[in-house]
Design a protein around this motif. Structure first.
Motif, mmCIF file in Angstrom:
data_model
loop_
_atom_site.group_PDB
_atom_site.id
_atom_site.type_symbol
_atom_site.label_atom_id
_atom_site.label_comp_id
_atom_site.label_asym_id
_atom_site.label_seq_id
_atom_site.Cartn_x
_atom_site.Cartn_y
_atom_site.Cartn_z
ATOM 1 N N ASP A 95 10.951 2.716 11.586
ATOM 2 C CA ASP A 95 10.982 1.938 10.353
ATOM 3 C C ASP A 95 9.632 1.279 10.090
ATOM 4 O O ASP A 95 8.740 1.260 10.948
ATOM 5 N N HIS A 96 9.475 0.685 8.900
ATOM 6 C CA HIS A 96 8.159 0.207 8.475
ATOM 7 C C HIS A 96 7.706 -1.080 9.156
ATOM 8 O O HIS A 96 6.575 -1.492 8.983
ATOM 9 N N SER A 97 8.568 -1.718 9.967
ATOM 10 C CA SER A 97 8.088 -2.880 10.724
ATOM 11 C C SER A 97 6.985 -2.444 11.693
ATOM 12 O O SER A 97 6.165 -3.255 12.117
ATOM 13 N N ILE A 116 -4.160 0.901 2.533
ATOM 14 C CA ILE A 116 -3.496 1.464 1.355
ATOM 15 C C ILE A 116 -2.025 1.635 1.705
ATOM 16 O O ILE A 116 -1.696 2.344 2.660
ATOM 17 N N TRP A 117 -1.171 0.924 0.993
ATOM 18 C CA TRP A 117 0.272 0.861 1.268
ATOM 19 C C TRP A 117 1.022 1.635 0.187
ATOM 20 O O TRP A 117 1.136 1.171 -0.934
ATOM 21 N N VAL A 118 1.504 2.831 0.551
ATOM 22 C CA VAL A 118 2.191 3.705 -0.413
ATOM 23 C C VAL A 118 3.685 3.561 -0.162
ATOM 24 O O VAL A 118 4.177 3.939 0.910
ATOM 25 N N ASP A 119 4.417 3.007 -1.139
ATOM 26 C CA ASP A 119 5.779 2.557 -0.858
ATOM 27 C C ASP A 119 6.479 2.196 -2.167
ATOM 28 O O ASP A 119 5.824 1.757 -3.117
ATOM 29 N N ALA A 120 7.785 2.373 -2.207
ATOM 30 C CA ALA A 120 8.570 1.855 -3.335
ATOM 31 C C ALA A 120 8.620 0.334 -3.253
ATOM 32 O O ALA A 120 8.843 -0.346 -4.262
ATOM 33 N N ALA A 122 7.163 -3.578 -1.522
ATOM 34 C CA ALA A 122 5.930 -4.276 -1.139
ATOM 35 C C ALA A 122 5.939 -4.689 0.333
ATOM 36 O O ALA A 122 4.875 -4.936 0.917
ATOM 37 N N ASP A 123 7.116 -4.795 0.940
ATOM 38 C CA ASP A 123 7.219 -5.151 2.368
ATOM 39 C C ASP A 123 6.398 -6.400 2.684
ATOM 40 O O ASP A 123 5.769 -6.492 3.744
ATOM 41 N N ILE A 124 6.397 -7.361 1.758
ATOM 42 C CA ILE A 124 5.561 -8.564 1.910
ATOM 43 C C ILE A 124 6.394 -9.850 1.863
ATOM 44 O O ILE A 124 5.849 -10.942 1.672
ATOM 45 N N PHE A 226 2.159 5.009 4.869
ATOM 46 C CA PHE A 226 2.907 5.812 3.907
ATOM 47 C C PHE A 226 4.398 5.748 4.206
ATOM 48 O O PHE A 226 4.858 6.295 5.219
ATOM 49 N N ASP A 227 5.147 5.059 3.359
ATOM 50 C CA ASP A 227 6.608 5.000 3.471
ATOM 51 C C ASP A 227 7.153 6.176 2.672
ATOM 52 O O ASP A 227 6.869 6.299 1.486
ATOM 53 N N ILE A 228 7.915 7.032 3.331
ATOM 54 C CA ILE A 228 8.406 8.255 2.676
ATOM 55 C C ILE A 228 9.228 7.918 1.435
ATOM 56 O O ILE A 228 9.348 8.737 0.522
HETATM 57 MN MN MN Z 1 8.056 0.282 3.584
#
Ligand code: MN
Ligand code: DHH
Ligand code: MN
Ligand code: MN
Length: 314
Positions: A95-97, A116-120, A122-124, A226-228
């Protein structure tokens, strides 16, 4: 040109089972062979072994903080080692953690990196703004110096301190941003390109502005996380938090082609592939082969083809 593959079979940054099987599923889709065909010396470091800590009570509504923190501490060392050994590193989630450890370890070797954060998503989120408590939606908040007065001390993360400046981060693909995240993006003035921005500007212009924003002042190593789930769910259905209206195949490949062409890609995370969430084997295969395609593209596979000087028969 040597590339290191690091598998991170980890799922405790969120609540759905199965994402820990991502590394194996991506390898089974032919990753090593594809990269070997690109003339890389491929070093597959295999999968990290993560311990599940027994006593790991919630912190506020955040589950498994110590397990997630420890996993990222381990990953940080592995990524730092791979980069330090001169490899371009591909980190397979999980997972993205895991981006917490991946980016932190990369920054140990390359303190001037840009992200560069590619994702649906923001994970912020911080633990205080997060709607779910899940740490895969908070990764960026742990990295940013600009957020530290808004972050509580989370157990399991005392091994690290924030190092990234908001100006060294760009988002591409946003389409599901929480209110707490939106106020952070706006307040910190973080550069982002939502799916609406991509619709308006086109992916070519988005990449031009992204790379200018990050590299014009100074060329430096790129960390691509890169988050799929940045892709439209029709292309990447086997993932935990799908959101309609995502990147087309061609947009995602263009993003990675442009990043390759900078010659500055140093670490790439590919996360949130969950092979247990595909409705059919074909859905799983579509997702895992897409992951292999974006990795190959980020490492120099071209749509126009390529040749070496003494190509056979000509
Ligand atoms: Mn993510
Ligand atoms: N914003 C949501 C969803 C996060 C999704 C994490 C990953 O897939 O980008 C949350 O914080 O729980
Ligand atoms: Mn399982
Ligand atoms: Mn996501």
């Amino acid at each position: 040109q040597s590339v290191a593959i690091l598998g991170a079979p980890f799922s405790k940054g969120q609540k759905r089972r199965g994402v820990e099987h991502g590394p194996k599923a991506i390898r089974d889709a032919g990753l090593v062979e594809r990269l070997s065909n690109l003339d890389y010396a491929v070093h597959d470091f295999g999968d990290l072994t993560f311990k599940h800590l027994e006593k790991d009570e919630h912190f506020m509504h955040v589950p498994f903080p110590r397990t997630v923190g420890r996993a990222n501490q381990l990953l940080s060392g592995a990524v730092s080692g791979a980069v330090g050994a001169g490899h371009t590193c591909i980190m397979l989630g999980g997972d993205h953690s895991l981006a917490i450890g991946s980016v932190e370890g990369h920054a140990q070797q390359c303190p001037d990196l840009c992200l560069i954060w590619v994702d649906a998503h923001a994970d912020i989120n911080t633990p205080l703004t997060s709607p779910s408590g899940n740490l895969h939606g908070q990764s960026v908040a742990f990295l940013l110096k600009d957020l530290q007065n808004k972050m509580p001390e989370v157990p399991g993360f005392s091994w690290m301190k924030p190092f990234l400046s908001a100006r060294d981060l760009v988002y591409i693909g946003l389409r599901d941003v929480d209110p707490g995240e939106h106020i952070i993006l706006k307040t910190l003035g973080i550069q982002y390109f939502s799916m609406r921005d991509i619709d308006r500007m086109g992916i070519q212009r988005v990449m031009e502005v992204t790379l200018d924003h990050l590299l014009a002042r100074k060329q430096r190593p790129i960390h691509l996380s890169f988050d799929i789930d940045a892709f439209d769910p029709s292309l990447a259905p086997a993932t935990g938090t799908p959101v309609n209206g995502g990147l087309t195949y061609r947009e995602g490949i263009y993003v990675t082609e442009e990043i390759h062409n900078t010659g500055l890609l140093s670490v790439m995370d590919v996360v949130e592939v969950n092979p247990t969430l595909g409705a059919t084997p074909e859905a799983v295969e579509a997702t895992t082969s897409l992951a292999v395609d974006v990795i190959a593209s980020a490492l120099g596979q071209t749509r126009e083809g390529a040749h070496i000087n003494d190509t056979e028969g000509f």
